[in-house]
Write a protein that holds these residues in place. Sequence first.
Motif, PDB file in Angstrom:
ATOM      1  N   UNK A 143       6.929  -0.743   6.839  1.00 23.55           N
ATOM      2  CA  UNK A 143       6.363  -2.023   7.249  1.00 23.55           C
ATOM      3  C   UNK A 143       4.845  -1.905   7.423  1.00 23.55           C
ATOM      4  N   UNK A 144       4.134  -2.853   6.820  1.00 23.36           N
ATOM      5  CA  UNK A 144       2.676  -2.861   6.895  1.00 23.36           C
ATOM      6  C   UNK A 144       1.988  -2.137   5.757  1.00 23.36           C
ATOM      7  N   UNK A 145       2.742  -1.408   4.941  1.00 26.24           N
ATOM      8  CA  UNK A 145       2.132  -0.662   3.842  1.00 26.24           C
ATOM      9  C   UNK A 145       1.867  -1.553   2.633  1.00 26.24           C
ATOM     10  N   UNK A 146       0.749  -1.282   1.957  1.00 22.81           N
ATOM     11  CA  UNK A 146       0.428  -1.944   0.694  1.00 22.81           C
ATOM     12  C   UNK A 146       0.884  -1.039  -0.442  1.00 22.81           C
ATOM     13  N   UNK A 147       1.796  -1.532  -1.266  1.00 25.93           N
ATOM     14  CA  UNK A 147       2.401  -0.702  -2.295  1.00 25.93           C
ATOM     15  C   UNK A 147       2.397  -1.424  -3.640  1.00 25.93           C
ATOM     16  N   UNK A 148       2.551  -0.651  -4.695  1.00 29.40           N
ATOM     17  CA  UNK A 148       2.666  -1.209  -6.045  1.00 29.40           C
ATOM     18  C   UNK A 148       4.136  -1.414  -6.383  1.00 29.40           C
ATOM     19  N   UNK A 149       4.448  -2.541  -7.034  1.00 31.55           N
ATOM     20  CA  UNK A 149       5.822  -2.866  -7.411  1.00 31.55           C
ATOM     21  C   UNK A 149       5.856  -3.382  -8.843  1.00 31.55           C
ATOM     22  N   UNK A 201      12.534 -16.926  -6.386  1.00 32.68           N
ATOM     23  CA  UNK A 201      13.256 -15.682  -6.145  1.00 32.68           C
ATOM     24  C   UNK A 201      12.629 -14.569  -6.988  1.00 32.68           C
ATOM     25  N   UNK A 202      11.907 -13.687  -6.313  1.00 34.91           N
ATOM     26  CA  UNK A 202      11.230 -12.578  -7.003  1.00 34.91           C
ATOM     27  C   UNK A 202      11.782 -11.272  -6.441  1.00 34.91           C
ATOM     28  N   UNK A 203      12.332 -10.449  -7.331  1.00 37.99           N
ATOM     29  CA  UNK A 203      12.900  -9.167  -6.923  1.00 37.99           C
ATOM     30  C   UNK A 203      11.996  -8.056  -7.444  1.00 37.99           C
ATOM     31  N   UNK A 204      11.656  -7.123  -6.549  1.00 33.58           N
ATOM     32  CA  UNK A 204      10.705  -6.055  -6.858  1.00 33.58           C
ATOM     33  C   UNK A 204      11.364  -4.682  -6.873  1.00 33.58           C
ATOM     34  N   UNK A 205      10.686  -3.738  -7.508  1.00 34.44           N
ATOM     35  CA  UNK A 205      11.114  -2.336  -7.480  1.00 34.44           C
ATOM     36  C   UNK A 205       9.891  -1.434  -7.470  1.00 34.44           C
ATOM     37  N   UNK A 240      -4.491 -10.987  -0.917  1.00 31.43           N
ATOM     38  CA  UNK A 240      -3.547 -10.104  -0.220  1.00 31.43           C
ATOM     39  C   UNK A 240      -3.910  -8.643  -0.417  1.00 31.43           C
ATOM     40  N   UNK A 241      -3.896  -8.205  -1.667  1.00 32.41           N
ATOM     41  CA  UNK A 241      -4.211  -6.809  -1.959  1.00 32.41           C
ATOM     42  C   UNK A 241      -5.279  -6.678  -3.040  1.00 32.41           C
ATOM     43  N   UNK A 242      -5.520  -7.756  -3.778  1.00 28.56           N
ATOM     44  CA  UNK A 242      -6.588  -7.809  -4.752  1.00 28.56           C
ATOM     45  C   UNK A 242      -7.003  -9.273  -4.885  1.00 28.56           C
ATOM     46  N   UNK A 245       2.268  -3.804 -12.979  1.00 30.73           N
ATOM     47  CA  UNK A 245       2.565  -3.760 -11.537  1.00 30.73           C
ATOM     48  C   UNK A 245       1.821  -4.846 -10.755  1.00 30.73           C
ATOM     49  N   UNK A 246       2.429  -5.252  -9.660  1.00 28.40           N
ATOM     50  CA  UNK A 246       1.774  -6.152  -8.707  1.00 28.40           C
ATOM     51  C   UNK A 246       1.661  -5.412  -7.387  1.00 28.40           C
ATOM     52  N   UNK A 247       0.693  -5.831  -6.585  1.00 33.61           N
ATOM     53  CA  UNK A 247       0.520  -5.235  -5.267  1.00 33.61           C
ATOM     54  C   UNK A 247       1.159  -6.147  -4.227  1.00 33.61           C
ATOM     55  N   UNK A 248       1.848  -5.522  -3.278  1.00 35.85           N
ATOM     56  CA  UNK A 248       2.490  -6.305  -2.236  1.00 35.85           C
ATOM     57  C   UNK A 248       2.419  -5.607  -0.890  1.00 35.85           C
ATOM     58  N   UNK A 249       2.500  -6.411   0.161  1.00 33.45           N
ATOM     59  CA  UNK A 249       2.489  -5.892   1.523  1.00 33.45           C
ATOM     60  C   UNK A 249       3.887  -6.040   2.102  1.00 33.45           C
ATOM     61  N   UNK A 250       4.463  -4.928   2.567  1.00 29.34           N
ATOM     62  CA  UNK A 250       5.791  -4.964   3.177  1.00 29.34           C
ATOM     63  C   UNK A 250       5.663  -5.617   4.550  1.00 29.34           C
ATOM     64  N   UNK A 251       6.332  -6.750   4.712  1.00 31.67           N
ATOM     65  CA  UNK A 251       6.199  -7.530   5.937  1.00 31.67           C
ATOM     66  C   UNK A 251       7.297  -7.245   6.952  1.00 31.67           C
TER      67      UNK A 251
END
Length: 415
Positions: free
Chosen positions: A157-163, A174-178, A88-90, A116-122
């Motif tokens: 939307x579409x951005x790759x961000x650290x959470x 159920x995974x909640x990010x910040x 996904x991001x790494x 941190x984990x990397x995630x893509x806002x869908x």
Amino acid sequence: METPETKPEQPGEFENALREAAASGPSDDLRVGDRLKGRIVLVGDKESFLDFGGRSEAVIATRELKDDKGNLRHGVGDLLVATVESVDTQVVVTLGRRSGPLGKEILKERFESRVPVEGVVKATNKGGFEVSVGGRRAFCPYSQIDLVYCDKPESYIGQKLSFLIVRIDGGARNVVLSRRAILEEERKKKAEETEARLREGEEFEGIVSRVLPFGAFIDIGGVEGLLHVSEFSHGHVSEAASVLSSGQQVRVKVVGIESGKKGRRISLSMKALEPDPWIAAAEGLKPGAVVKGKVARLADFGAFIEIAPGIDGLLHVSEIALGRIKHPKEVLTAGEMIDVKILEVDVEKKRIALSHKALEADSRRTDERPRYAESRPRKKEPESRRPADQPGAPTESLDTLLARLKEKYEDDTLG
């Protein structure tokens, strides 16, 4: 062979490697389930890195490098064959042959270690964002996506961000990010650096965090300062929003630091970084010159006219018109353009006296007086009063006139 025992992990080395690997992004040629060969380049407490010849290094859970007793079976320099779990991001790999979403064990380890984990806002949904983390669906509340209020969710939307994972349950279902938690930590570190050099006269690159009618708050590195609308420019700015917007990058100068009951107040200025327009005014603006200006604002005693960016002159109420007026608003409105005559310039005190009345007087002298003289009717004189040399006057000789006078005298005597 060099082992982890002979090459201990340096403080911060693991986190730095993680950030660098994440920033580089995954290889375009890899897919989940692919097998790859890589050499171990770093062993961390929770995660380790493999160099497989791609643009970034692959991440593998350190527990997979240990035996049942917790002893390392593989160390730095060892060559491994692993299976791709996520791109996904790494690139995330495992020594097993399973494929699919990022393993729940890895997510739990990231949660416990606050890595941190990397995630893509869908997409957006009720209350927040749907984020893909290693192929797994996660949730980030609107309030946790940024330091400021999220008024345009669609822009993420579409951005790759650290959470940071702030909650995980139900077998990682159920995974909640910040993201805000990461930004706050970064802001805290930046604030320490900013505080070290914060003083009047210092210049900073800042980001507009909020725009209000009277100005804008600027983040100069974990610390906020107020940029009042009067400090935007030497020219007049009526609305802060017409010049700045949230997220805009600006360069500012610290012009004041005050401490009070409500805390510290930092005053900033963009105007202080601009050249002083009065320096040029000393050469270009002279008494007697006629210039065009804009009515900047009205007061009981007159009007301020902007005759150049950052240079206002005073048009006193007594200098507005030939006739008497009580208030400038009777003949002027803010924003209109008018011609004025410079009466006096005091560069040292930054004052300019102007007159519009003087232009009206000049115009009347040059234009109205000739028209008045030409249009004024001339009184017609009787022919008997015209001088002899004037057109239409009698042309009798002196002898004839004397004879006529003699006749008139004799008639009066006899009668």
